[in-house]
Structures are given as structure tokens and as C-alpha cells.
Design an enzyme around this catalytic site. Structure first.
Site, PDB file in Angstrom:
ATOM      1  N   ASP A  90       0.869  -1.196   0.000  1.00 16.13           N
ATOM      2  CA  ASP A  90       0.000   0.000   0.000  1.00 16.13           C
ATOM      3  C   ASP A  90       0.901   1.239   0.000  1.00 16.13           C
ATOM      4  O   ASP A  90       2.124   1.133   0.198  1.00 16.13           O
ATOM      5  CB  ASP A  90      -0.911   0.007   1.243  1.00 16.13           C
ATOM      6  CG  ASP A  90      -1.868   1.196   1.259  1.00 16.13           C
ATOM      7  OD1 ASP A  90      -2.292   1.664   0.182  1.00 16.13           O
ATOM      8  OD2 ASP A  90      -2.198   1.694   2.364  1.00 16.13           O
ATOM      9  N   SER A  91       0.289   2.386  -0.172  1.00 13.90           N
ATOM     10  CA  SER A  91       1.041   3.638  -0.116  1.00 13.90           C
ATOM     11  C   SER A  91       1.468   3.965   1.317  1.00 13.90           C
ATOM     12  O   SER A  91       2.350   4.778   1.534  1.00 13.90           O
ATOM     13  CB  SER A  91       0.166   4.781  -0.629  1.00 13.90           C
ATOM     14  OG  SER A  91      -1.021   4.839   0.148  1.00 13.90           O
ATOM     15  N   TYR A 128      -0.936   8.537  -2.457  1.00 10.99           N
ATOM     16  CA  TYR A 128      -1.142   8.242  -3.876  1.00 10.99           C
ATOM     17  C   TYR A 128      -2.296   9.078  -4.449  1.00 10.99           C
ATOM     18  O   TYR A 128      -2.299   9.407  -5.624  1.00 10.99           O
ATOM     19  CB  TYR A 128      -1.463   6.755  -4.056  1.00 10.99           C
ATOM     20  CG  TYR A 128      -0.263   5.842  -4.101  1.00 10.99           C
ATOM     21  CD1 TYR A 128       1.001   6.265  -3.685  1.00 10.99           C
ATOM     22  CD2 TYR A 128      -0.397   4.535  -4.563  1.00 10.99           C
ATOM     23  CE1 TYR A 128       2.085   5.401  -3.724  1.00 10.99           C
ATOM     24  CE2 TYR A 128       0.687   3.670  -4.614  1.00 10.99           C
ATOM     25  CZ  TYR A 128       1.926   4.111  -4.194  1.00 10.99           C
ATOM     26  OH  TYR A 128       2.998   3.260  -4.236  1.00 10.99           O
ATOM     27  N   CYS A 147      -4.551  -1.296  -2.030  1.00 10.57           N
ATOM     28  CA  CYS A 147      -4.710   0.137  -2.250  1.00 10.57           C
ATOM     29  C   CYS A 147      -5.633   0.336  -3.442  1.00 10.57           C
ATOM     30  O   CYS A 147      -5.322  -0.105  -4.554  1.00 10.57           O
ATOM     31  CB  CYS A 147      -3.333   0.745  -2.543  1.00 10.57           C
ATOM     32  SG  CYS A 147      -3.404   2.488  -3.000  1.00 10.57           S
ATOM     33  N   ASN A 148      -6.763   0.979  -3.202  1.00 15.01           N
ATOM     34  CA  ASN A 148      -7.716   1.230  -4.300  1.00 15.01           C
ATOM     35  C   ASN A 148      -7.148   2.202  -5.322  1.00 15.01           C
ATOM     36  O   ASN A 148      -7.351   2.049  -6.524  1.00 15.01           O
ATOM     37  CB  ASN A 148      -9.004   1.840  -3.754  1.00 15.01           C
ATOM     38  CG  ASN A 148      -9.789   0.887  -2.881  1.00 15.01           C
ATOM     39  OD1 ASN A 148     -10.749   0.293  -3.311  1.00 15.01           O
ATOM     40  ND2 ASN A 148      -9.377   0.733  -1.635  1.00 15.01           N
ATOM     41  N   CYS A 152     -11.105   3.095   0.221  1.00 15.94           N
ATOM     42  CA  CYS A 152      -9.692   3.377   0.482  1.00 15.94           C
ATOM     43  C   CYS A 152      -9.343   2.545   1.705  1.00 15.94           C
ATOM     44  O   CYS A 152     -10.073   2.572   2.708  1.00 15.94           O
ATOM     45  CB  CYS A 152      -9.481   4.860   0.764  1.00 15.94           C
ATOM     46  SG  CYS A 152      -7.822   5.237   1.388  1.00 15.94           S
ATOM     47  N   THR A 153      -8.259   1.799   1.608  1.00 16.06           N
ATOM     48  CA  THR A 153      -7.939   0.854   2.684  1.00 16.06           C
ATOM     49  C   THR A 153      -7.536   1.562   3.979  1.00 16.06           C
ATOM     50  O   THR A 153      -7.506   0.935   5.037  1.00 16.06           O
ATOM     51  CB  THR A 153      -6.824  -0.105   2.234  1.00 16.06           C
ATOM     52  OG1 THR A 153      -5.696   0.669   1.788  1.00 16.06           O
ATOM     53  CG2 THR A 153      -7.308  -0.997   1.111  1.00 16.06           C
TER      54      THR A 153
HETATM   55  N1  DGL Z   1      -4.789   3.282   0.886  1.00 18.15           N
HETATM   56  C1  DGL Z   1      -4.950   3.855  -0.388  1.00 18.15           C
HETATM   57  C2  DGL Z   1      -6.248   3.417  -1.052  1.00 18.15           C
HETATM   58  O1  DGL Z   1      -6.801   2.366  -0.736  1.00 18.15           O
HETATM   59  C3  DGL Z   1      -4.775   5.324  -0.648  1.00 18.15           C
HETATM   60  C4  DGL Z   1      -4.199   6.325   0.246  1.00 18.15           C
HETATM   61  C5  DGL Z   1      -3.355   7.340  -0.532  1.00 18.15           C
HETATM   62  O2  DGL Z   1      -3.890   8.352  -1.003  1.00 18.15           O
HETATM   63  O3  DGL Z   1      -2.163   7.044  -0.669  1.00 18.15           O
HETATM   64  O4  DGL Z   1      -6.727   4.057  -1.922  1.00 18.15           O
END
Ligand code: DGL
Length: 265
Positions: A11-12, A43, A75-76, A192-193
């Protein structure tokens, strides 16, 4: 003795821990490598081209370094872009995380659903196609939050986050079309996770009760299906935790349950 599978969860930042927590329950025998690309976080603030250019080669380097049996893109914001590139380029199985629009719309009684993701995820063609294909007659509101992932990250690192900051980010999810409770949002997709890290507070701060849809258990089932039955062995080494910034991260005790009680190595 058959070797235990290695699962790399990416993930980010720390949001992917909400997915890993469910995978650890399904496969307590696996060895886990958790990678947070914190050098490039968040991200949601990067363009599509920047994310593809960053994630695709980085995953290649991580595959070379850790030889995982399976990679989860938890990560979505990344999964809605990179899955086809990864599958084209690398041979191991990948599992992505994309907005759970189909189950949310199937569950909504009022037929009003909100999708709460990063600004990037809600803009994606992939997300719009999910709505076209699976809205099942629901009205779907796309809510892109600029700050909630960073707030979740801060909270998990032990930094104070106010109720007001969280309420401001989730307010647009709550759409009331009339005084009749049958025509207002009753289901919110956590797209978003990072967001399930704040679930207790989301529930408490919601202007009215809704179902919060977290796809993590479904992702864990998919991982378990792909890897086959779990062995009786347990990996006692603890999960590896990697931050791409190389910065020593101030992890609080709050993260330990995400590793099934196995303290990160
Ligand atoms: N955890 C990430 C997701 O599921 C995004 C968070 C980010 O913006 O980096 O989208």
C-alpha cells in the site's frame, strides 16, 4: 516439510494493514512482507501516469527481493490503475482492492449509496465502469476525500486527529433527498484501505447510521482460494515491515493486532 507461502501486501502507507489483518486470519501460516510506499504517500494526490510509473517497476523490484507467492495491492488508488500492467509484466498471482460497489448496491435498501475514496479513486474510469455495470438501480454518489487517508495515517501513528476534521471529510457521503428516511444514503463503500482504520470514529460521527462496506474479508477469501488450504504450521518469524522512505517509522502498539499478534521483524 512444505515451505510456507510468502504473501507481499503493498500500500502507499498503513491502510493496507486493514486488508492484511483479514488475510492473516485466513492464512495464519503464511509469511508476510508488508510494504508501505510512504516515500510517495499519498497516492491520491498523484496523477494516473505517475502512479503507474511508480508502482509497476517498484513491484518488480519487490518480487525480485522477496520472491512472494502472491502479491496483494491493498490500495484502491493503485489497483484501479495498475492491475492489468502487473499481470502483463509479472507471472505471479496478484489480488487487487477495488471499490465494493456491487455488494454495496445489492445491500442498500434505500437505493442510495456513497463511495468514499481518494480523489484519485473516484475519478477513475474503472470506478465509473463498476457503477455502470453494478449499480443495480441505485443512485451512487462519488465522494473523493483529500485528507482522510492522511488523517487515518496520523491517528494510527499516535497523532491527535479531531472529530471536526473527520466529520468534514465524510459529510458529503450523507445525502438526504427528502425528510423521508427511505430516500437517504444507507450504505457507504470504504473505497480506500486507510478508512477502516478510523471505523469506530466514522460510525460515531455519522449523522445517521449507515452500513460501512469494507472489502477486506472478501479479499482475504480470494487470497485463500488462490493459495489453497492453509497448513498447520505457523510462521513464528514475525512479519517484515518495509517503508520505502527508509525512515524509521514511529509505529505504535496499535499496529500489532494487524499482524495477528506477530510483532513485525
Ligand atoms: N490506501 C490507499 C487506497 O486504498 C490510498 C491512500 C493514498 O492516497 O495514498 O486508496
Amino acid at each position: 516439510m512444505a515451505s510456507l507461502p510468502t504473501i507481499l501486501v503493498f500500500d502507499s502507507g498503513l491502510g493496507g494493514l486493514t486488508v492484511m489483518r483479514e488475510i492473516v486470519k485466513a492464512r495464519p501460516d503464511a509469511h508476510y512482507v508488508y510494504v508501505a510506499d510512504d516515500a510517495f504517500f499519498p497516492y491520491g494526490h498523484h496523477s494516473e501516469d505517475q502512479i503507474i510509473a511508480r508502482v509497476v517497476p517498484l513491484i518488480g523490484d519487490l518480487i525480485d527481493a522477496h520472491s512472494p507467492d502472491l502479491v496483494v495491492i491493498a490500495c484502491n488508488t493503485a489497483s484501479t490503475l495498475v492491475m492489468s500492467h502487473l499481470r502483463e509484466r509479472y507471472e505471479i498471482p496478484f489480488v487487487g482492492t477495488v471499490p465494493a460497489i456491487k455488494p454495496a448496491c445489492a445491500r442498500s435498501k434505500t437505493k442510495h449509496v456513497s463511495v468514499l475514496g481518494t480523489k484519485g479513486t473516484v475519478k477513475r474510469e474503472y470506478t465509473k465502469a463498476l457503477i455502470r455495470d453494478f449499480a443495480q438501480g441505485c443512485e451512487v454518489a462519488l465522494v473523493g476525500s483529500a485528507e482522510l487517508a492522511s488523517l487515518a495515517e496520523a491517528a494510527l501513528s499516535g497523532i491527535a486527529v479531531t472529530d471536526l476534521e473527520i466529520s468534514a471529510e465524510i459529510a458529503p457521503c450523507f445525502v438526504r433527498h427528502s425528510a423521508d428516511p427511505r430516500v437517504r444514503t444507507d450504505t457507504v463503500v470504504l473505497a480506500c484501505t486507510h478508512f477502516p482504520l478510523l471505523l469506530d470514529r466514522l460510525v460515531r460521527l455519522a449523522p445517521w447510521p449507515v452500513d460501512w462496506i469494507d472489502p477486506a474479508p472478501a479479499i482475504a477469501r480470494r487470497v485463500a482460494d488462490l493459495l489453497g488450504p492453509a497448513s498447520r504450521q505457523i510462521d513464528h518469524d514475525g512479519a517484515e515491515m518495509i517503508f520505502t522512505s527508509g525512515r524509521p517509522h514511529k509505529l505504535t502498539r496499535a499496529v500489532i493486532p494487524f499482524f495477528g499478534g506477530r510483532v513485525p521483524a
